[in-house]
Design a protein around this motif. Structure first.
Motif, PDB file in Angstrom:
ATOM      1  N   LEU A 123       0.831  -1.205   0.000  1.00 26.22           N
ATOM      2  CA  LEU A 123       0.000   0.000   0.000  1.00 26.22           C
ATOM      3  C   LEU A 123       0.868   1.259   0.000  1.00 26.22           C
ATOM      4  O   LEU A 123       0.585   2.224  -0.714  1.00 26.22           O
ATOM      5  CB  LEU A 123      -0.930  -0.009   1.218  1.00 26.22           C
ATOM      6  N   VAL A 124       1.928   1.239   0.811  1.00 22.61           N
ATOM      7  CA  VAL A 124       2.848   2.383   0.830  1.00 22.61           C
ATOM      8  C   VAL A 124       3.519   2.541  -0.533  1.00 22.61           C
ATOM      9  O   VAL A 124       3.643   3.655  -1.054  1.00 22.61           O
ATOM     10  CB  VAL A 124       3.903   2.210   1.942  1.00 22.61           C
ATOM     11  N   LEU A 125       3.922   1.431  -1.110  1.00 21.74           N
ATOM     12  CA  LEU A 125       4.587   1.460  -2.410  1.00 21.74           C
ATOM     13  C   LEU A 125       3.677   2.035  -3.488  1.00 21.74           C
ATOM     14  O   LEU A 125       4.133   2.767  -4.378  1.00 21.74           O
ATOM     15  CB  LEU A 125       5.026   0.047  -2.787  1.00 21.74           C
ATOM     16  N   THR A 126       2.386   1.752  -3.424  1.00 20.38           N
ATOM     17  CA  THR A 126       1.441   2.230  -4.436  1.00 20.38           C
ATOM     18  C   THR A 126       1.418   3.750  -4.516  1.00 20.38           C
ATOM     19  O   THR A 126       1.214   4.319  -5.597  1.00 20.38           O
ATOM     20  CB  THR A 126       0.029   1.699  -4.129  1.00 20.38           C
ATOM     21  N   THR A 127       1.629   4.405  -3.384  1.00 28.20           N
ATOM     22  CA  THR A 127       1.605   5.872  -3.391  1.00 28.20           C
ATOM     23  C   THR A 127       2.711   6.453  -4.275  1.00 28.20           C
ATOM     24  O   THR A 127       2.618   7.606  -4.710  1.00 28.20           O
ATOM     25  CB  THR A 127       1.762   6.422  -1.961  1.00 28.20           C
ATOM     26  N   MET A 128       3.763   5.656  -4.543  1.00 24.29           N
ATOM     27  CA  MET A 128       4.825   6.095  -5.438  1.00 24.29           C
ATOM     28  C   MET A 128       4.658   5.555  -6.842  1.00 24.29           C
ATOM     29  O   MET A 128       5.021   6.205  -7.816  1.00 24.29           O
ATOM     30  CB  MET A 128       6.189   5.656  -4.906  1.00 24.29           C
TER      31      MET A 128
END
Length: 579
Positions: A37-42
């Motif tokens: 989920l954190v990675l998706t923000t990038m």
């Protein structure tokens, strides 16, 4: 001590990600979900930014994120490596699609997809042939040089977008001139520049805080500013616009006959640059986790990801030195992190394609510029200049090659220099005439020990390289020169051959001629410390019989002892005199 698990066999050997997933522990899932989920923000803003930088519509940056992450989760060996669109590949892709597409976005996408397929097949075939070592032929100075050149090209290519105007220029130097002309002729949109520069400043400032998603903060802030101040309508700041919904389709890109050569060259250049980056990043993270690295399998994983990108409306991809640390810092455990990221991007396309429509183009340029700045290597070059200046200038030559010739010809120029550098040490290797220095064990280079003594009539000669076609004549010349410069007439010439790891046919023929030339001068050619595999080759070439099987000694000391027994000379060793 726990024994290491047995190496996978069969299909599991080529699909290490699937092997990990087949033994997945549910305790990892929470960490992988959060990291995904954190990675998706990038993934979304970065993918769009690199697509635009590559001369493609932004939506294809999301397509080039979904399929590669899924493919690498199956075929990639690294548990936390993140693959996707990358700034280092943008100028390579742009250099092919821009002149060939004629401004047609559909044609540009087809060409970029074909490049990804070429790159994918090249990496897969190279990995299956166990050629993962090839990037080790690129020395650090050469790698620094062409990556600095690529970074410079990206910076110049994105600066007009940061300033809110476009230029048409062939090559970085002409691009600089066009940027200057645009600013002087008042074409710059200073509102767009404020948005882009502000985004860039935020990203660079927050990069020192790895727990804060710098790109997300910068892009969200820029989007909010443009929306709240209505800068798109009032100040002419370009925005991304609505994205088409839906997932990418399976499409086989088929370039025309006239496009085949540029696509082939571009795809191979992409394969080289992407694997060089991926292999370095893979080794870094493997060292951190204590895992082993299989560069050939990394090549297969990268190839599968590129192949998937090309078949599902994407473009060439590579590993990411900015997104991988985000996944690691967020607690990624396995390739499931990448699968979660791919799924979230797919859901974005299905249910919220207009979420990013107000994303300003200058902010996308800032994302690419920030990544390009990360490619620049200065500290390493300063260190190289301090240690070995000629390698520093080698790096600068590679940088200028990319900047002046363009990215693809520049990479070819860097490869040519790499080959020359690789051959140079073997072409003109170090050699030495050896003598006995008082107080020092062994036999040493007379240039380092000018007071060392030579045994009358005995010439000890060391050759510090394999013998092959490029240096065979040089070897002969150095031998004959040493004989001519010897202080007393030479009766035996002993080659200290421990550094000689191989002999090819050309060198064997030259050696045969040398044997006869020395015999015509009544000089016996002998060898010391030659390796058994090299001796086996000499036997196969017929040289063992020509030279004489008794002319080979395990050590230099044994050769000297034999010479003194056959040719009494006025000579006493320093150790004997010291008694």
């Amino acid at each position: 001590m726990v024994a290491p698990p047995p190496a996978p066999t069969g299909w599991r050997r080529w699909a290490p990600g699937a092997e990990v997933l087949s033994h997945y522990k549910w305790g990892w899932l929470r960490h992988d979900l959060v990291a995904g989920l954190v990675l998706t923000t990038m993934l979304a803003p970065v993918g769009i930014a690199y697509a635009v930088a590559s001369g493609l519509p932004g939506i294809y940056g999301l397509y080039a994120t979904i399929a590669p992450l899924t493919a690498y989760a199956i075929f990639g060996p690294s548990r936390i490596m993140v693959l996707g669109p990358d700034s280092s590949l943008a100028p390579v892709i742009l250099g092919v699609v821009l002149p060939l597409s004629g401004g047609d976005p559909g044609r540009a996408v087809m060409l970029a997809g074909a490049m990804a397929i070429v790159s994918g097949f090249a990496c897969i075939l190279g990995g299956m042939a166990r050629l993962g070592f090839v990037t080790e032929l690129l020395s650090k100075p050469i790698r620094y040089g062409y990556m600095n050149g690529i970074a410079l090209t990206v910076l110049i290519g994105q600066t007009p977008k940061l300033l809110g105007f476009s230029v048409k220029a062939d090559g970085p130097l002409r691009g600089l001139w066009a940027i200057a002309e645009g600013v002087i002729s008042h074409r710059a949109n200073w509102a767009a520049f404020a948005v882009g520069a502000g985004t860039l400043g935020v990203i660079l400032a927050l990069k020192r805080r790895p727990k804060i998603p710098a790109i997300l903060v910068g892009v969200v802030g820029a989007t909010a500013a443009v929306s709240l101040l209505d800068l798109a309508d009032k100040a002419g700041v370009a925005v991304l616009g609505p994205l088409p919904g839906g997932l990418p389709h399976f499409v086989v890109p088929v370039p025309g006959v006239d496009d085949l050569l540029p696509v082939l060259i571009g795809g191979l250049a992409v394969a080289l640059v992407s694997f060089a980056d991926t292999s370095v990043l893979s080794r870094v993270y493997a060292a951190r986790t204590g895992a082993s690295v299989d560069p050939s399998q990394e090549m297969v994983g990268l190839g599968a990801a590129n192949l998937a990108a090309g078949l599902f409306q994407g473009f060439p991809i590579s590993s990411s030195s900015s997104r991988t640390p985000v996944a690691e810092a967020a607690g990624a455990r396995t390739q499931v992190t990448g699968l979660v990221g791919a799924l979230c991007v797919a859901l974005l396309l299905l249910f919220a394609p207009n979420l990013l429509q107000n994303l300003p183009s200058p902010a996308l340029a800032a994302v690419v510029i920030a990544s390009a700045i990360g490619l620049i290597e200065i500290e390493g070059l300063v260190r190289i200049h301090r240690m070995q200046p000629w390698e520093f200038w080698l790096s600068i030559a590679c940088l200028l090659g990319v900047a002046v010739l363009g990215v693809i010809p520049g990479i070819g120029f860097a490869l040519s220099i790499a080959v020359i550098e690789f051959l140079w040490d073997g072409w003109r290797p170090h050699s030495a005439v050896l003598g006995r220095a008082d107080g020092v064990k062994g036999y040493h280079d007379l240039r380092r020990y000018p007071d060392a003594r030579q045994i009358p009539g005995l010439l000890l000669f060391r050759w510090d390289a394999p013998l092959f076609f490029a240096n065979a004549e040089f070897f002969r010349e150095r031998i004959l020169q040493a004989v001519a410069e010897a202080p007393t007439p030479v009766q035996w010439l002993v080659v200290a051959a421990e550094p000689v790891t191989s002999v090819d046919v050309t060198a064997a023929d030259a050696l045969s001629e040398l044997v006869e030339a020395l015999r015509s001068r009544n000089i016996d050619l002998r060898f010391a410390e030659i390796k058994d595999p090299v001796k086996d080759k000499l036997k196969r070439f017929g040289l063992l019989e020509q030279i004489g099987s008794g002319s080979f000694y395990p050590t230099i000391g044994e050769a000297v002892k034999d010479y003194l027994a056959a040719h009494p000379a006025t000579w006493s060793d320093w150790r004997r005199r010291a008694r």
